[in-house]
Design an enzyme around this catalytic site. Structure first.
Site, short mmCIF file in Angstrom:
data_model
loop_
_atom_site.label_atom_id
_atom_site.label_comp_id
_atom_site.label_asym_id
_atom_site.label_seq_id
_atom_site.Cartn_x
_atom_site.Cartn_y
_atom_site.Cartn_z
CG HIS A 187 -2.16 -1.00 0.62
ND1 HIS A 187 -3.17 -0.61 -0.22
CD2 HIS A 187 -2.29 -2.33 0.77
CE1 HIS A 187 -3.90 -1.66 -0.54
NE2 HIS A 187 -3.39 -2.72 0.06
CD GLU A 429 -9.16 -9.49 -5.62
OE1 GLU A 429 -8.10 -8.86 -5.55
OE2 GLU A 429 -10.20 -9.12 -5.03
CG ASP A 453 -5.04 -9.90 -3.75
OD1 ASP A 453 -4.10 -10.15 -2.96
OD2 ASP A 453 -5.89 -9.03 -3.53
CB CYS A 500 -8.20 -2.56 -11.30
SG CYS A 500 -8.85 -3.93 -10.34
C1 PEP Z 1 -5.54 -6.60 -6.90
O1 PEP Z 1 -5.56 -7.53 -6.10
O2 PEP Z 1 -4.98 -6.67 -8.02
C2 PEP Z 1 -6.20 -5.33 -6.60
C3 PEP Z 1 -6.33 -4.39 -7.50
O3 PEP Z 1 -6.64 -5.16 -5.33
P1 PEP Z 1 -5.74 -4.72 -4.08
O4 PEP Z 1 -4.38 -4.33 -4.58
O5 PEP Z 1 -6.47 -3.63 -3.41
O6 PEP Z 1 -5.72 -6.01 -3.29
MG MG Z 2 -6.86 -7.49 -4.37
#
Ligand code: PEP
Ligand code: MG
Length: 571
Positions: A187, A429, A453, A500
């Site tokens: 993050h 994911e 993920d 995404c």
């Molecule tokens: C992902 O897992 O690719 C995603 C976009 O979600 P996050 O990074 O919030 O887990």
């Molecule tokens: Mg994710």
């Protein structure tokens, strides 16, 4: 030289400020001198008061009266005789050391305020905690760095940065971040790209190798950082910085242009956001929509579950801000590494495989429904697409959709309007979802592939774990095959498919994704214009051939090398 993972592009040159994030351990000490402890306490309170007053004034001038009120509340806590008076009494009557007495009184007040059924009072509990942490640090002589009131331009060096660090820090003064832990999809990395601050993560021992005021140069793309380099290196980095800024300027010309290949295949380039405040970056970088709004930050930056109205306001702001461009809002994706201060997740052996995201929402339908009500109410303000995270079975998807129907029914009965055009989609994911994507595609309007993920679950490699990060690779043929399968299954059912995860904005990955037929790419806003430049410079037919070649390759390493040289040659 230190080598880590390039998390956010750009060249940073400047002095280091090391932020120590160690947990403070407070213990009861014997044989203390009461007078000394009282003096330590009153000195610490004095220093804290003058610091908070300074920050309050700075925030008032820069951000306004309302934003500075939080610090006024902090001053009230410090000046409250019941609070500090109670700490003094404990030191005197029970011969406690100052920090221990302060901790006991803080815990007592916090539990009283938190148990009150009143939002305002609950917020006071957070104020008390914040103030107490500041005073304790001064009592113990631990350096307190106020990231919202930095004096000079600095490169922040930290073990890791918390969401509240990044939210409160003075972005104008921060030239870059260097952190010990984290990967491309942690993050802190995602946040650094959102804030457009150059960053390297996963440096392992940056906080022990770098000292305050060391002179640092680093490259957020290559992940290389130099501590106190010689003049030649500094000159080299100054030139690199200039070239980077030049290139950034040239990207401006792409604003307002379509994202279309030379042979006419148009795709959508959207942005990922964490809060409505990130809209500014999206608009600045000419995003064609929002491909992922991670609503968990609304929950993480709150002291209790955000109520329906508060959520409605946030969603409405994003939908209105995007002016009828599509907005994908993901329902709550909490658990795993994302925790809430006010909700106890049970200890789990494998939190990433545990009670999280849609699993929690289908269990706690009260929480889920509050969010869905807010989303449907906001739907009349733009083009809303609702997306469920972590779906691993068709049953989960059907149940989540059923709850959407219940919510719509309730709203209708209450005479509250919502749009009938809301698209419902899900993230892919989890490998299980990719494998049954032919089944799932019949029940949704779109898929969005979450590679962050998907890679971790497909390769069984924790996305946060440094030691095995060599296995976390988007070019693993298993991951590419799953992506192809999902796109083919989606198209066979006539639905669109986006991505995404961070791979969607990666210049070495985009050619493959184009070739496989991806329709929408959602990324950190900072990556959008570079992605558009690449897409505008290639032919879809060539990318199809390229992706066919790539899928014949047998190791991630071969694919990565091939793509790196492809990108180099196409600059
Ligand atoms: C992902 O897992 O690719 C995603 C976009 O979600 P996050 O990074 O919030 O887990
Ligand atoms: Mg994710």
């Amino acid at each position: 030289m230190l080598k880590g993972i390039g998390a956010s592009p750009g060249i940073a040159i400047g002095k280091a400020l090391v932020v120590e994030a160690d947990e403070i351990v407070i213990t009861k000490k014997d044989g203390i001198n009461i007078e000394n402890e009282l003096k330590k306490l009153s000195d610490a309170v004095e220093v804290s008061r003058s610091e908070i007053t300074k920050v309050k004034e700075k925030v008032r001038i820069e951000l306004g009266e309302e934003e500075s009120e939080i610090f006024a509340a902090h001053l009230l806590v410090l000046d409250d005789p019941e609070f500090i008076g109670e700490v003094e009494n404990k030191i005197k009557n029970e011969s406690l050391n100052a920090e221990y007495a302060l901790d006991e009184v803080t815990n007592m007040f916090v539990s009283i305020f938190e148990s009150m059924d009143n939002e305002y009072m609950k917020e006071r509990a957070a104020d008390i905690k914040d103030v107490s942490r500041r005073v304790v640090r001064h009592v113990l002589g631990i350096k307190v760095i106020d990231l919202s009131a930095l004096e000079d331009d600095v490169i922040l060096v930290a073990h890791d940065l918390t969401p509240s660090d990044t939210a409160t820090m003075d972005k104008k003064k921060v030239l870059g971040f260097l952190t010990d832990i984290g990967g491309k999809t942690s993050h802190t990395a995602i946040m650094s790209r959102t804030l457009e601050i150059s960053a390297i993560v996963g440096l392992s021992d940056a906080t022990s190798k770098i000292k305050d005021n060391d002179f640092i140069v680093f490259d957020g793309t290559t992940g290389e950082a130099f501590i106190n380099p010689d003049n030649d290196k500094i000159e080299e980095y100054k030139m690199k910085k200039e070239a980077y800024e030049e290139d950034k300027k040239s990207l401006e010309l792409l604003k307002g242009k379509k994202s279309i290949t030379l042979d006419g295949k148009q795709v959508e380039l959207a942005g990922n956001i964490g809060t409505p405040n990130d809209l500014e970056g999206l608009i600045k970088n000419d995003a064609e929509g929002v491909g992922l709004y991670r609503t968990e930050f609304l929950y993480m930056n709150s002291d209790s579950f955000p109520d329906e109205d508060m959520q409605f306001e946030a969603y409405k702001k994003v939908l209105e801000g995007m002016n009828n461009k599509p907005v994908v809002i993901r329902t709550l994706d909490i658990g795993g590494d994302k925790k809430l201060d006010y909700f106890e997740f049970e200890e789990e052996m494998n939190p990433f495989l545990g009670y999280r995201a849609i699993r929690m929402c289908l269990d706690r339908t009260d929480i889920f429904k509050t969010q869905l009500r807010a989303l449907y109410r906001a739907s009349i303000y733009g083009k809303l697409r609702i997306m469920f995270p972590m779906i691993s079975s068709n049953e989960e998807l059907l149940r989540a959709k059923e709850i959407c129907e219940e919510v719509k029914h309730e709203l209708k009965n209450e005479g509250i309007s919502y749009s009938d055009e809301v698209e419902i989609g899900m993230m892919i994911e989890v490998p299980a979802a990719a494998i049954i994507s032919d089944i799932l595609a019949k029940n949704v309007d779109f898929f969005s592939i979450g590679t962050n993920d998907l890679i971790q679950y497909t390769c069984a490699v924790d996305r946060m774990n440094q030691k095995i990060s060599y296995l976390y690779n988007q070019f693993n043929p298993s991951v590419l095959r799953l992506i192809k399968l999902v796109i083919d299954n989606a198209h066979a059912e006539g639905i669109w498919v986006g991505m995404c995860g961070e791979s969607a904005g990666d210049l070495n990955m985009i050619p493959i994704l184009l070739g496989l037929g991806l329709d929408e790419f959602s990324m950190s806003p900072i990556s959008i214009l570079r992605a558009r430049r690449l897409i505008n410079s290639v032919r879809e037919s060539d990318m199809k051939n390229l992706s066919e070649e790539i899928l014949k390759m047998t190791t991630a390493k071969d694919i990565e090398e091939y793509m790196t040289s492809f990108t180099e040659n196409n600059k």
